[in-house]
Motif scaffolding. Structure first.
Motif, PDB file in Angstrom:
ATOM      1  N   LYS A   1       0.845  -1.182   0.000  1.00 30.94           N
ATOM      2  CA  LYS A   1       0.000   0.000   0.000  1.00 30.94           C
ATOM      3  C   LYS A   1       0.886   1.240   0.000  1.00 30.94           C
ATOM      4  O   LYS A   1       1.973   1.239   0.574  1.00 30.94           O
ATOM      5  N   TYR A   2       0.387   2.295  -0.636  1.00 30.30           N
ATOM      6  CA  TYR A   2       1.155   3.531  -0.727  1.00 30.30           C
ATOM      7  C   TYR A   2       0.296   4.696  -0.246  1.00 30.30           C
ATOM      8  O   TYR A   2      -0.926   4.677  -0.381  1.00 30.30           O
ATOM      9  N   ALA A   3       0.952   5.688   0.296  1.00 29.55           N
ATOM     10  CA  ALA A   3       0.267   6.884   0.777  1.00 29.55           C
ATOM     11  C   ALA A   3       0.807   8.112   0.065  1.00 29.55           C
ATOM     12  O   ALA A   3       2.019   8.240  -0.133  1.00 29.55           O
ATOM     13  N   PHE A   4      -0.083   8.988  -0.335  1.00 29.30           N
ATOM     14  CA  PHE A   4       0.268  10.241  -1.009  1.00 29.30           C
ATOM     15  C   PHE A   4       0.308  11.323   0.060  1.00 29.30           C
ATOM     16  O   PHE A   4      -0.671  11.537   0.770  1.00 29.30           O
ATOM     17  N   ARG A   5       1.447  12.008   0.156  1.00 29.78           N
ATOM     18  CA  ARG A   5       1.601  12.992   1.215  1.00 29.78           C
ATOM     19  C   ARG A   5       2.303  14.242   0.707  1.00 29.78           C
ATOM     20  O   ARG A   5       3.111  14.180  -0.206  1.00 29.78           O
TER      21      ARG A   5
ATOM     22  N   CYS B   1       4.691   7.427  -0.532  1.00 30.92           N
ATOM     23  CA  CYS B   1       5.484   6.666   0.429  1.00 30.92           C
ATOM     24  C   CYS B   1       4.980   5.234   0.528  1.00 30.92           C
ATOM     25  O   CYS B   1       3.769   5.007   0.576  1.00 30.92           O
ATOM     26  N   PRO B   2       5.880   4.268   0.555  1.00 38.88           N
ATOM     27  CA  PRO B   2       5.465   2.882   0.786  1.00 38.88           C
ATOM     28  C   PRO B   2       4.963   2.736   2.208  1.00 38.88           C
ATOM     29  O   PRO B   2       5.650   3.096   3.162  1.00 38.88           O
ATOM     30  N   ASP B   3       3.760   2.246   2.357  1.00 40.09           N
ATOM     31  CA  ASP B   3       3.131   2.151   3.671  1.00 40.09           C
ATOM     32  C   ASP B   3       2.937   0.682   4.046  1.00 40.09           C
ATOM     33  O   ASP B   3       1.854   0.241   4.393  1.00 40.09           O
TER      34      ASP B   3
ATOM     35  N   ILE C   1       8.368   5.386   8.011  1.00 40.09           N
ATOM     36  CA  ILE C   1       7.677   6.617   7.612  1.00 40.09           C
ATOM     37  C   ILE C   1       8.612   7.565   6.870  1.00 40.09           C
ATOM     38  O   ILE C   1       8.155   8.551   6.292  1.00 40.09           O
ATOM     39  N   TYR C   2       9.909   7.275   6.882  1.00 37.48           N
ATOM     40  CA  TYR C   2      10.873   8.157   6.238  1.00 37.48           C
ATOM     41  C   TYR C   2      11.142   7.758   4.780  1.00 37.48           C
ATOM     42  O   TYR C   2      11.767   8.507   4.035  1.00 37.48           O
ATOM     43  N   ASP C   3      10.691   6.593   4.370  1.00 37.31           N
ATOM     44  CA  ASP C   3      10.982   6.092   3.031  1.00 37.31           C
ATOM     45  C   ASP C   3      10.102   6.769   1.981  1.00 37.31           C
ATOM     46  O   ASP C   3       8.935   7.093   2.243  1.00 37.31           O
ATOM     47  N   VAL C   4      10.665   6.960   0.794  1.00 38.09           N
ATOM     48  CA  VAL C   4       9.961   7.607  -0.317  1.00 38.09           C
ATOM     49  C   VAL C   4      10.060   6.717  -1.544  1.00 38.09           C
ATOM     50  O   VAL C   4      11.149   6.284  -1.918  1.00 38.09           O
ATOM     51  N   ALA C   5       8.921   6.437  -2.156  1.00 42.01           N
ATOM     52  CA  ALA C   5       8.895   5.641  -3.385  1.00 42.01           C
ATOM     53  C   ALA C   5       9.030   6.524  -4.610  1.00 42.01           C
ATOM     54  O   ALA C   5       9.658   6.150  -5.601  1.00 42.01           O
ATOM     55  N   ALA C   6       8.431   7.707  -4.559  1.00 34.57           N
ATOM     56  CA  ALA C   6       8.468   8.633  -5.692  1.00 34.57           C
ATOM     57  C   ALA C   6       8.179  10.038  -5.186  1.00 34.57           C
ATOM     58  O   ALA C   6       7.582  10.209  -4.117  1.00 34.57           O
ATOM     59  N   TYR C   7       8.594  11.018  -5.948  1.00 39.69           N
ATOM     60  CA  TYR C   7       8.346  12.404  -5.536  1.00 39.69           C
ATOM     61  C   TYR C   7       8.182  13.294  -6.764  1.00 39.69           C
ATOM     62  O   TYR C   7       8.578  12.944  -7.876  1.00 39.69           O
TER      63      TYR C   7
ATOM     64  N   THR D   1      -5.142   1.482  -5.655  1.00 44.31           N
ATOM     65  CA  THR D   1      -4.187   0.873  -4.716  1.00 44.31           C
ATOM     66  C   THR D   1      -3.507   1.902  -3.827  1.00 44.31           C
ATOM     67  O   THR D   1      -2.598   1.563  -3.094  1.00 44.31           O
ATOM     68  N   MET D   2      -3.956   3.160  -3.903  1.00 50.75           N
ATOM     69  CA  MET D   2      -3.261   4.198  -3.156  1.00 50.75           C
ATOM     70  C   MET D   2      -4.198   4.866  -2.180  1.00 50.75           C
ATOM     71  O   MET D   2      -5.316   5.205  -2.525  1.00 50.75           O
ATOM     72  N   ARG D   3      -3.771   5.048  -0.940  1.00 52.46           N
ATOM     73  CA  ARG D   3      -4.570   5.738   0.050  1.00 52.46           C
ATOM     74  C   ARG D   3      -4.128   7.184   0.107  1.00 52.46           C
ATOM     75  O   ARG D   3      -2.995   7.496   0.448  1.00 52.46           O
ATOM     76  N   ILE D   4      -5.040   8.104  -0.213  1.00 57.07           N
ATOM     77  CA  ILE D   4      -4.725   9.532  -0.155  1.00 57.07           C
ATOM     78  C   ILE D   4      -4.845   9.981   1.296  1.00 57.07           C
ATOM     79  O   ILE D   4      -5.900   9.840   1.918  1.00 57.07           O
ATOM     80  N   GLU D   5      -3.770  10.540   1.837  1.00 53.53           N
ATOM     81  CA  GLU D   5      -3.799  10.915   3.231  1.00 53.53           C
ATOM     82  C   GLU D   5      -3.824  12.421   3.443  1.00 53.53           C
ATOM     83  O   GLU D   5      -4.697  12.937   4.104  1.00 53.53           O
ATOM     84  N   SER D   6      -2.833  13.149   2.928  1.00 54.52           N
ATOM     85  CA  SER D   6      -2.881  14.598   3.098  1.00 54.52           C
ATOM     86  C   SER D   6      -2.196  15.241   1.919  1.00 54.52           C
ATOM     87  O   SER D   6      -1.037  14.983   1.663  1.00 54.52           O
TER      88      SER D   6
END
Length: 201
Positions: free
Chosen positions: A25-29, A75-77, A83-89, A194-199
């Motif tokens: 799962k991935y989170a958009f932040r 971020c890979p969740d 919480i510090y890891d980044v998959a893409a930016y 497949t992505m959870r939008i968080e903030s």
């Protein structure tokens, strides 16, 4: 203790190789300062020549705190990521009628999952909502995959900037898109299943 350690290693390898996709799962932040190290790791993997230049790192660090650039991360969740890891930016700037994509990259470990498209979708939707009428970005001519993605959003070659990139030396294509066309046929509001939008903002 030995069995627990072995189980940990098996789960870690399984997560890395996607053999347990239900955990992926991935989170958009909105990027925060604690994401900076993760962004640097993506840059190091994708743009090694730029990463070696102190001025490039200093530029990112100077502008990371806010102001001139909008910065968002995926971020890979899932285990074993933190919480510090980044998959893409993505980093982009906006004026009253123009948006420029400064940098967009996905870690090799997390490629082929649509993260670049998710980020570009958000950037362009944000720009449209802000009243932008033109979008620009630069790309290496050899980066065929990225060019194909950008062309699908209506970007086309505007000019060639000789030897813009270093190590290895290469020209840069300046691509532009007319945002007044509203990207016909492309749904910029659709969320990934497949992505959870968080903030976002």
């Amino acid at each position: 203790k030995g069995l627990r350690s072995q189980a940990f290693q098996i789960l870690r390898m399984a997560a890395r190789h996607r053999t347990i996709p239900q955990l992926a799962k991935y989170a958009f932040r909105r990027a925060a300062i604690h994401h900076y190290k993760g962004i640097r790791e993506v840059q190091k993997a994708c743009f090694p020549s730029l990463y070696e230049h102190t001025s490039y790192e200093a530029y990112n660090l100077t502008h990371f705190g806010g102001g001139s650039l909008y910065k968002f991360v995926i971020c890979p969740d899932f285990y074993p990521h933190s919480i510090y890891d980044v998959a893409a930016y993505i980093m982009y700037s906006m004026s009253s009628n123009h948006v420029h994509v400064v940098s967009l990259a996905t870690s090799p470990e997390h490629q082929k999952q649509g993260h670049a498209k998710e980020l570009l979708d958000f950037c362009l939707k944000h720009a449209l909502d802000a009243g932008c009428v033109e979008a620009t970005l630069r790309v290496r001519p050899s980066n065929k995959g990225a060019i194909k993605l950008y062309e699908s959003y209506g970007f086309s070659e505007s000019s060639l900037e000789p030897l813009y990139y270093k190590d290895p030396p290469e020209d840069a294509l300046l691509l532009k898109a007319d945002m007044s066309k509203q990207y016909d046929g492309i749904n910029l509001n659709q969320e990934s299943e497949t992505m959870r939008i968080e903030s976002c903002v």
